[in-house]
Design an enzyme around this catalytic site. Structure first.
Site, mmCIF file in Angstrom:
data_model
loop_
_atom_site.group_PDB
_atom_site.id
_atom_site.type_symbol
_atom_site.label_atom_id
_atom_site.label_comp_id
_atom_site.label_asym_id
_atom_site.label_seq_id
_atom_site.Cartn_x
_atom_site.Cartn_y
_atom_site.Cartn_z
ATOM 1 N N ASP A 142 12.343 3.848 10.067
ATOM 2 C CA ASP A 142 13.235 4.532 9.143
ATOM 3 C C ASP A 142 12.453 4.740 7.845
ATOM 4 O O ASP A 142 11.321 4.246 7.687
ATOM 5 C CB ASP A 142 14.513 3.715 8.927
ATOM 6 C CG ASP A 142 15.716 4.584 8.567
ATOM 7 O OD1 ASP A 142 15.508 5.728 8.105
ATOM 8 O OD2 ASP A 142 16.856 4.122 8.723
ATOM 9 N N ARG B 190 29.903 8.415 11.961
ATOM 10 C CA ARG B 190 28.694 8.912 12.632
ATOM 11 C C ARG B 190 28.574 8.318 14.034
ATOM 12 O O ARG B 190 27.832 8.855 14.871
ATOM 13 C CB ARG B 190 27.454 8.560 11.823
ATOM 14 C CG ARG B 190 27.405 9.193 10.449
ATOM 15 C CD ARG B 190 26.376 8.518 9.555
ATOM 16 N NE ARG B 190 25.005 8.725 10.032
ATOM 17 C CZ ARG B 190 23.954 8.058 9.570
ATOM 18 N NH1 ARG B 190 24.114 7.133 8.629
ATOM 19 N NH2 ARG B 190 22.750 8.304 10.040
ATOM 20 N N LYS C 289 19.319 6.155 17.244
ATOM 21 C CA LYS C 289 19.198 5.305 16.063
ATOM 22 C C LYS C 289 20.512 4.564 15.852
ATOM 23 O O LYS C 289 21.570 5.032 16.291
ATOM 24 C CB LYS C 289 18.808 6.127 14.829
ATOM 25 C CG LYS C 289 19.778 7.270 14.492
ATOM 26 C CD LYS C 289 19.207 8.149 13.389
ATOM 27 C CE LYS C 289 20.247 9.156 12.919
ATOM 28 N NZ LYS C 289 19.734 10.104 11.939
ATOM 29 N N HIS C 290 20.453 3.354 15.307
ATOM 30 C CA HIS C 290 19.343 2.645 14.686
ATOM 31 C C HIS C 290 19.174 1.349 15.469
ATOM 32 O O HIS C 290 20.014 0.451 15.368
ATOM 33 C CB HIS C 290 19.630 2.334 13.222
ATOM 34 C CG HIS C 290 20.001 3.562 12.411
ATOM 35 N ND1 HIS C 290 21.281 4.074 12.371
ATOM 36 C CD2 HIS C 290 19.239 4.368 11.629
ATOM 37 C CE1 HIS C 290 21.310 5.141 11.570
ATOM 38 N NE2 HIS C 290 20.099 5.347 11.106
ATOM 39 N N HIS D 115 20.044 1.840 2.807
ATOM 40 C CA HIS D 115 19.447 2.705 1.789
ATOM 41 C C HIS D 115 19.382 1.987 0.441
ATOM 42 O O HIS D 115 18.502 2.246 -0.370
ATOM 43 C CB HIS D 115 20.257 3.993 1.621
ATOM 44 C CG HIS D 115 20.191 4.914 2.795
ATOM 45 N ND1 HIS D 115 20.996 4.757 3.898
ATOM 46 C CD2 HIS D 115 19.400 5.995 3.049
ATOM 47 C CE1 HIS D 115 20.725 5.712 4.762
ATOM 48 N NE2 HIS D 115 19.760 6.476 4.285
ATOM 49 N N ASP E 51 17.529 15.388 9.695
ATOM 50 C CA ASP E 51 18.727 14.625 10.057
ATOM 51 C C ASP E 51 19.885 15.609 10.136
ATOM 52 O O ASP E 51 20.447 16.007 9.116
ATOM 53 C CB ASP E 51 19.032 13.552 9.008
ATOM 54 C CG ASP E 51 18.117 12.354 9.096
ATOM 55 O OD1 ASP E 51 17.944 11.827 10.211
ATOM 56 O OD2 ASP E 51 17.576 11.943 8.063
ATOM 57 N N ARG F 129 22.395 18.803 7.430
ATOM 58 C CA ARG F 129 21.647 19.278 6.267
ATOM 59 C C ARG F 129 21.876 20.753 5.971
ATOM 60 O O ARG F 129 21.833 21.161 4.816
ATOM 61 C CB ARG F 129 20.151 19.024 6.459
ATOM 62 C CG ARG F 129 19.769 17.578 6.693
ATOM 63 C CD ARG F 129 20.274 16.653 5.595
ATOM 64 N NE ARG F 129 19.732 15.307 5.751
ATOM 65 C CZ ARG F 129 20.308 14.219 5.284
ATOM 66 N NH1 ARG F 129 21.453 14.317 4.608
ATOM 67 N NH2 ARG F 129 19.761 13.028 5.454
#
Length: 348
Positions: A257, A143, A173-174, A186, A68, A76
């Site tokens: 996911d 995002r 996504k998503h 999450h 990601d 990351r």
């Protein structure tokens, strides 16, 4: 001599900076098809390059290495030469002032993103986010490119062009859209009570406009849309097969996911979650941060015939041309122009 195994339907992760013996064994399981990396897997470029080489060497047909790496708060790898990338909302706000410059900025951002990852051996990034910015979802937030699906589609296409120029595929996504719900999948089970018509007219529109030739992979949301189906989109045959595959004629990879997220818990244990996603029409399921559950799932799937269509789609995501290493990248005029344009116009 390693067997030449086609990619399986499970993407797993690894714990640290190098592979353990147990991870080497897990990566050779016929049901594994890819590895997702996280910030914990990065110390510096040399270490990341060595880790990716070891993952690729685990199988005769190399596994897909993904991450990601969107920009903004979801990036990351941030040190040892990696360029700070802007949040996608920055491009959307720029588009409001100067559309052509913003579109070029999106392409250059995509090129820098993909070039740096590929120079270290990473094949694929789960980007771009196509969710609309309704201002209610904290987990999506900046995002998202924009609240207008047409602007989202244009900027996403430009970013994907940059990724493609560096030899990397993209993942939207998503699906069909996470931006209209406040809950974070999450940690919760988000519910979006809008009608199918409203969702298709707005949130899902970029997926129909871009299609699988531009967008070779899609990740559905762990969101329930009760006016359409009782299950989260990634576990819903109506969403994945009926709407995405059939109504939108989509022939790219569909990833679930992460099956360990709270939004996936409605489907049951890890085996039930994977079965629900694969039965809905997903090609590959992600099991992150729980190697015990990954092993449980692999045992349960052992001997399961691979879907030849899923194998074909997953193979499309692997880069088809070589990439320069980091030294070569720093002498590549295309990369230097892209990075210069980004640094002059966009903050990370």
């Amino acid at each position: 001599m390693l067997n030449r195994l086609p990619p399986g339907p499970v993407m797993v992760d690894v714990a640290g900076l190098e592979l353990t013996d147990a991870e080497q064994l897990r990566l050779r399981h016929p049901q594994v098809g890819g590895v997702i990396l996280f910030a914990r897997n990065f110390a510096d470029r040399a270490q990341l390059t060595a880790l990716c080489a070891a993952i690729h060497a685990a199988r005769q047909e190399p596994l897909l290495i993904a991450v990601d790496h969107e920009g903004g708060r979801v990036q990351r790898f941030r040190t040892d030469g990696f360029t700070p990338l802007p949040a996608m909302r920055t491009l959307g706000r720029w588009y409001e002032q100067d559309p052509q410059a913003a579109l070029r900025g999106a392409t250059e951002t995509g090129f820098v993103l993909a070039s740096e990852l590929r120079a270290c051996g990473v094949d694929f990034s789960f980007t771009p986010v196509l969710d609309l910015d309704y201002g209610v979802s904290q987990v999506i937030g900046n995002r998202a490119f924009h609240e207008d699906p047409a602007v989202v589609s244009l900027l996403a296409r430009a970013l994907i062009q940059g990724l493609s120029q560096a030899g990397m595929a993209a993942c939207g996504k998503h699906f069909p859209g996470h931006g209209a719900v406040a809950a974070d999948s999450h940690h919760a089970i988000p519910v979006d009570d809008r009608s199918l018509a409203d969702i298709l007219d707005a949130d899902a529109a970029p997926y129909g406009w871009l299609g699988d030739l531009v967008l070779p992979a899609v990740m559905p949301a762990h969101v329930i849309y009760p006016q359409v189906a009782p299950d989260p989109a990634g576990f819903s045959r109506r969403w994945v097969t009926g709407i995405l595959r059939e109504q939108f004629s989509y022939d790219g990879v569909v990833f679930s996911d992460d099956l360990t997220m709270e939004g996936a818990s409605v489907a049951g244990d890890i085996q039930a979650r994977a079965r629900a996603a694969l039965d809905a029409g997903c090609d590959m399921v992600l099991v992150c941060n729980r190697p015990d559950l990954a092993d449980e799932l692999l045992v349960a799937l052992d001997g399961r015939p691979l879907d030849p269509q899923a194998v074909r789609r997953i193979r499309r995501l692997m880069p088809t041309r070589p990439s320069p290493d980091w030294t070569g990248l720093l002498s590549d005029p295309r990369y230097l122009r892209a990075r210069s344009f980004r640094s002059e116009n966009l903050s990370g």
